[in-house]
Enzyme design. Structure first.
Site: not given
Ligand code: MOS
Length: 771
Positions: A239, A317, A727
């Site tokens: 990410e 989160r 997720e």
């Molecule tokens: Mo994911 S852990 O939101 O790249």
């Protein structure tokens, strides 16, 4: 060859469009791109210590090695030596200090990878070593933070604890996790005309890569084109952390005006990149005499590593999901983003949520053990219902916590399973006991996960659609295909809107020039955001075609026109016009057959100051039941059965969703049971290869996984009501931990062992025989 698109007529079973490419090895990744003549290869010289002052670096000998073209240090960076995202605290190449082992210091550029590797050996560095911190609580005590601490609060926990019948306090620590994407980090860049550059990067966030490169090179983002065909797994590890490797590659290509490539080897990747954040946490839970949780307080100490990366967002989160699927009226949650001398930890499937959920489950288990009740009684007694308030102010709407729990109970006789486990576990010496050294345990694990980026501004997306004059369609979105099947879902959206076969649709690469300013493929929101943007684009074109048909056939504006089976049907008179015909007609009438779609999630908001708002478009729920068997001589264990009732909304693709549920489950089990990241006190990664870091293989996977989908009960903001699935299933894995723990307690009722995960066979063995 069987074409899965043809074979599976049922649209809900459309096979992943990449399936054949993957199993035949034909799918291409960054390192499969044919190298151009003159391509240069990059090796990274990284810090051999976790914390220190660089006194001298001598690369004069390395520079003279055969094939070496140039050795880059921070001095060679034309723009900013800074790649920090949320916080500007991360140089691309080390300044005078190094803060973790694996931190990049120099780039060795040579005509071949082998020559670069040989030159790497000749670099001499003199570093004055400074003390390293590897433990987040130690960092906390020393005041070492990456960002501000955060608190979420609801009700009055102080008062609630005063009236609580039972109060339990303890701590629960969870370990890191290596992403272990099959494709390691890497990039391939080459200079283009007019001072621009093109790069193929294995990234979940092409726009983030583009930004990082523009910044490091000191050029506008419009000079940088990032292209991604697909990536070989991301799990959050790409990410943000594809950025440095892309920026290094772009830097070399830019300065030397040659194509350049940098692909990490597995051990380099494991050493240099951040992982799931290990957490240490303290909890205090209060219950009334009816086992209602009346108060909960927790303090989370996140091991952030040496730079902020995404840690502040991950930390948030953790707070969002700290009460999991339970309504707790009085809550104080505190979280600290602790700075240590480890590689900067980063996004990992669940994004801090699993770490928060582990702690409340530990607290419930603790209470249940002392009160001599089943943990599942406490769990069930406190499940969220509509109208309940989350600690962040959002109100539960169309909640499925109880529904998924009850449906699981209807499908599987939980009490019967419990009875059979109890009789299997008859105390040693009792008549009928045949299982002296084998014990079973069970656990239930409900989940509740909020869907949307918690940073509200990130929740929008764009898509670009072209219908070509032969009726075929090209689709570009901002979604990154990382194995999760998002491109397959995108094909389904376009096919459904135009009423044409999937074979007529091509999913293009994800490219910053075609679709700009994208959010990373993350937060489970990729199919929702990009799918809805795609829907918008398709509908724009459809509306133009409808208008044309209405004019040609002189229909009133409301006359229904149906797009189905490669035909456009005028409902009123049943007239059918073939898709190809409509497209050709439209083009000859000079109608635009292309459109750019946009979608921004409605309703969501969140105030970071007050910690209140409505941050999530919706929540995903589910419940899993685990049974496990522990070998009480060896400490090893097996996960026997996992039964899941999962809230998919109304799935548009059963196979893709099932793949995500099973994959997430097994990855969660891995995190909770066997995957153990070990750094020594000097910040050296000891679990630095697959010989020392175990991930679940098919033998470690549960012997049985039964997944059923909870029927849709209410509309939602997902694409075609098909809820995000990336997720949430990972968090079921927490159930494996407690099932194993319960089996250990069946053998050794007095086992007094800490809530520490992963619950490796070594830890199990110690617990089996501890007093
Ligand atoms: Mo994911 S852990 O939101 O790249």
């Amino acid at each position: 060859m069987i074409d899965p698109l043809k074979k599976l007529k049922d649209k809900k079973k459309l096979a992943n469009i990449d399936a054949i490419g993957h199993v035949t090895g034909k799918s291409t990744y960054v390192d499969d791109i044919p190298t151009m003549q003159g391509t240069l290869f990059i090796k990274i010289f990284d810090s051999p210590v976790a914390h220190g002052k660089i006194k001298t670096v001598d690369f004069s000998e390395a520079e003279q090695m055969p094939g070496v073209v140039k050795i880059f240090s921070k001095k060679d960076i034309p723009g900013e030596n800074q790649i920090g995202g949320i916080i500007q605290d991360e140089p691309l190449l080390a300044d005078d200090e190094v803060h973790f082992r694996g931190q990049a210091i120099l780039l060795i550029v040579a005509e071949s990878e082998v020559e670069a590797e040989e030159a790497l050996e000749k670099i001499k560095i003199d570093i004055e070593e400074l003390p390293a911190i590897v433990d987040p609580k130690e960092a906390f005590l020393k005041g070492q933070f990456l960002s501000n601490s955060r608190t979420f609060q609801l009700g009055d926990s102080k008062k609630a604890f005063e009236s609580a019948t039972y109060i339990f306090e303890g701590s629960a620590d969870s370990g890191g996790q290596e992403h272990l994407y099959l494709e390691t980090q890497g990039a391939y860049a080459y200079p283009m005309e007019h001072g621009s550059i093109k790069i193929h990067s294995s990234t979940q966030g092409p726009t983030q890569v583009q930004k990082a490169i523009a910044r490091v090179l000191g050029v506008g983002m419009n000079k940088v084109e990032v292209d991604v065909t697909r990536i070989g797994g991301g799990f959050g590890g790409k990410e943000d952390q594809a950025n440095p490797f892309a920026a290094m590659t772009a830097l070399v290509a830019w300065v030397l005006k040659k194509p350049a490539k940098c692909i990490l080897h597995r051990m380099e990747d494991m050493r240099m990149t951040g992982k799931r954040h290990p957490y240490r946490s303290d909890y205090k839970i209060g219950l009334d005499k009816n086992l209602k949780i009346v108060a909960y307080e927790a303090a989370f100490f996140q091991n952030g590593g040496a730079a902020a990366d995404l840690s502040p967002a991950v930390l948030e989160r953790t707070l969002f999901h700290a009460t999991n699927s339970y309504f707790i009226p009085n809550v104080v949650l505190q979280a600290h983003c602790c700075k240590t001398n480890l590689p900067p930890n980063t996004a990992f499937r669940g994004f801090g949520g699993p770490q928060g959920m582990f702690v409340i489950e530990a607290a419930i288990d603790h209470a249940a053990r002392i009160l001599n009740v089943n943990a599942s009684d406490i769990q069930q007694n406190n499940l969220l219902k509509d109208g309940d308030e989350f600690p962040y102010g959002q109100i539960v709407e169309d909640g499925e916590a109880k529904n998924s729990w009850n449906e699981l109970g209807e499908k599987y006789d939980i009490e019967k399973i419990r009875t059979s486990i109890n009789s299997y576990n008859l105390p040693t010496g009792q008549a009928g006991n045949k299982n002296t050294f084998s014990k079973k345990g069970m656990a239930l694990m409900p989940i509740c996960f909020g869907i949307s980026f918690t940073n509200t501004m990130m929740n929008h997306a764009r898509a670009l659609v072209h219908i070509y004059t032969d009726g075929t369609v090209g689709v570009s979105t901002g979604a990154i295909e990382m194995g999760q099947g998002v491109n397959t879902k995108m094909v389904q959206v376009a096919a459904r809107e135009f009423g044409i076969a999937p074979e007529l649709i091509k999913l293009e690469t994800t490219n910053t020039t075609r679709v700009a300013n994208t959010s990373p493929s993350a937060a489970s929101a990729t199919a929702d955001l990009n799918g809805k943007a795609l829907l918008d684009a398709c509908q724009q074109i459809k509306n133009r075609l409808i208008k044309m048909i209405q004019e040609v056939y002189q229909l009133e504006e409301s006359a229904p026109i149906i797009f189905k089976n490669e035909k456009i049907t005028i409902a009123k008179n049943g007239k059918e016009i073939p898709w190809h015909q409509v497209v050709t007609d439209a083009f000859s009438k000079r109608i635009n057959l292309s459109a750019k779609g946009h979608y921004a999630t409605p309703r969501i908001n969140f105030n970071k100051e007050t910690g209140k708002g409505h941050p999530f478009a919706y929540h995903v729920y589910g419940t899993a039941l685990f049974t496990a068997t522990v070998d009480c001589l060896r400490g090893i264990y097996e996960i026997d059965e996992v039964h899941i009732v999962h809230d998919v909304g109304e799935t548009i693709n059963e196979l893709v969703d099932l793949g995500q549920i099973e994959g997430g489950l097994v990855q969660g089990i891995g995190w909770m049971t066997m995957e153990e990241i070990i750094f020594n006190q000097k910040g050296k990664l000891l679990s630095n290869a697959l010989s020392t870091y175990k991930i679940p293989d098919i033998y470690a996977a549960p012997k049985t996984i039964n997944t059923s989908f909870l029927p849709l009960r209410a509309d939602n903001l997902a694409i075609y009501k098909s809820k995000a699935v990336g997720e949430p299933p990972l968090m079921y894995g927490i159930g494996a931990y407690f099932a194993i723990r319960n089996a250990v307690h069946a053998f050794n009722p007095n086992a007094n062992f800490e809530y520490v995960s992963p619950i490796t066979p070594e830890r199990v063995l110690m617990a089996l025989y501890c007093k």
